[in-house]
Design an enzyme around this catalytic site. Structure first.
Site: not given
Ligand code: NAD
Length: 290
Positions: A240, A165, A95
């Site tokens: 966010k 979204k 997102t």
């Molecule tokens: P998270 O922090 O659990 O996962 C993100 C991952 O990205 C981490 O494991 C981090 O180590 C990795 N990362 C960061 N930079 C990197 C790079 N350069 N190379 C490789 N890996 C890298 O976050 P999440 O909850 O999985 O959310 C991910 C996205 O999905 C966000 O944009 C969030 O807004 C969106 N989202 C989350 C949810 C939810 O319920 N968690 C729901 C809808 C949307």
């Protein structure tokens, strides 16, 4: 079956990548965190040593990263991901803001495909995908998205998925606060939760925040209100999305006074200890006892 590169194996990315592997695709994953790599590997995702290695030879490359700056760094930074990706279809499921989504899509076959449905939806392959990008790329990517979700909607050109979204989640925040205010007022007036639910769920106050995600315990047994507002959808994540929608409103010149009010109320709730609680828990603040 396709060869897929998957970068960002966090709370959402790991189960999504596992579902792709479960569907029979060859998934090469990379994350900066060892724990995230291990969680994906346990579900059949192959370990890559870098994003570029995960991308090399893939037909589809997915990113699921925290925020716009990570997505810009990944695709436009020095990590050689773009060079290793060749003509593959790029799908960013993070997102992020609309402007960055459009910037990284320029000159590439790229879809912005943010999701709703949370970690449960990611685990159960029931996510909703909102997709922006070219029709032909969408058609090619559709089966990949369907292995991770149950609803896949093409919303328009580059950035349209992120736009959908942000608009949806702004509406959700406003409707949740409205629903909470109605219950808080009902309590003051001596009206039972059940009576308000019975009336509003069948009349003009009806909305998802009331009928699927009711912010008081009882009427909808599965809602977070029944488990002390354990998320669900954490307030920090809603904040966010509200920040992104206000940024989009400013840059596009849209009037969103209720979106601005929702952002400021959720900021207050987070400041009073609500950041890691479900966003429907804001009813406790509105009652005056957060
Ligand atoms: P998270 O922090 O659990 O996962 C993100 C991952 O990205 C981490 O494991 C981090 O180590 C990795 N990362 C960061 N930079 C990197 C790079 N350069 N190379 C490789 N890996 C890298 O976050 P999440 O909850 O999985 O959310 C991910 C996205 O999905 C966000 O944009 C969030 O807004 C969106 N989202 C989350 C949810 C939810 O319920 N968690 C729901 C809808 C949307």
């Amino acid at each position: 079956m396709a060869r897929i590169g998957f970068i960002g194996l966090g709370n959402m990315g790991a189960p999504m990548a596992r579902n792709l592997a479960k569907a029979g695709h060859e998934v090469h994953g990379f994350d900066l965190s060892e724990a995230a790599m291990a969680a994906a590997e346990a579900g059949g995702v192959r370990r890559a040593a870098s994003g570029a290695e995960a991308a090399r030879g893939a037909e589809f490359i997915l990113t699921m990263l925290p925020a716009g700056r990570h997505v810009r760094d990944a695709w436009l930074g020095a990590g050689e991901l773009a060079a290793a990706s060749g003509d593959a279809i790029r799908i960013d499921c993070s997102t992020i803001d609309v402007a960055t989504a459009r910037e990284v899509a320029q000159g590439a076959r790229m879809l912005d495909a943010p999701v709703s449905g949370g970690t449960m939806g990611a685990e159960n392959a029931t996510l909703t995908f909102m997709v922006g990008g070219a029709e032909a790329d969408f058609a090619a990517a559709r089966p990949i998205l369907e292995a991770m979700g149950k609803t896949v909607v093409h919303c328009g050109g580059p950035g349209a998925g992120q736009a959908a979204k942000l608009c949806n989640n702004m509406l959700l925040a406003i409707s949740m606060i409205g629903t909470c205010e109605a219950f808080a007022l009902a309590e003051k007036l001596g009206l039972s939760h059940e009576a308000l639910f019975e009336v509003s769920s069948k009349s003009s106050g009806q909305c998802w925040s009331l009928t699927t995600y009711c912010p008081v315990p009882g009427p909808v047994p599965g809602s977070p209100a029944n488990r002390g507002y354990k998320p669900g959808f954490a307030t920090a994540l809603m904040l966010k999305d509200l920040g992104l929608s206000q940024e989009a409103a400013r840059s596009s010149g849209a009037e969103t006074p209720l979106g601005a009010a929702a952002l400021s109320l959720y900021e207050r709730f987070a400041g009073e200890g609500g950041a890691e609680r479900d966003f429907s828990g804001i009813i406790e603040m509105l009652r005056g006892r957060s």
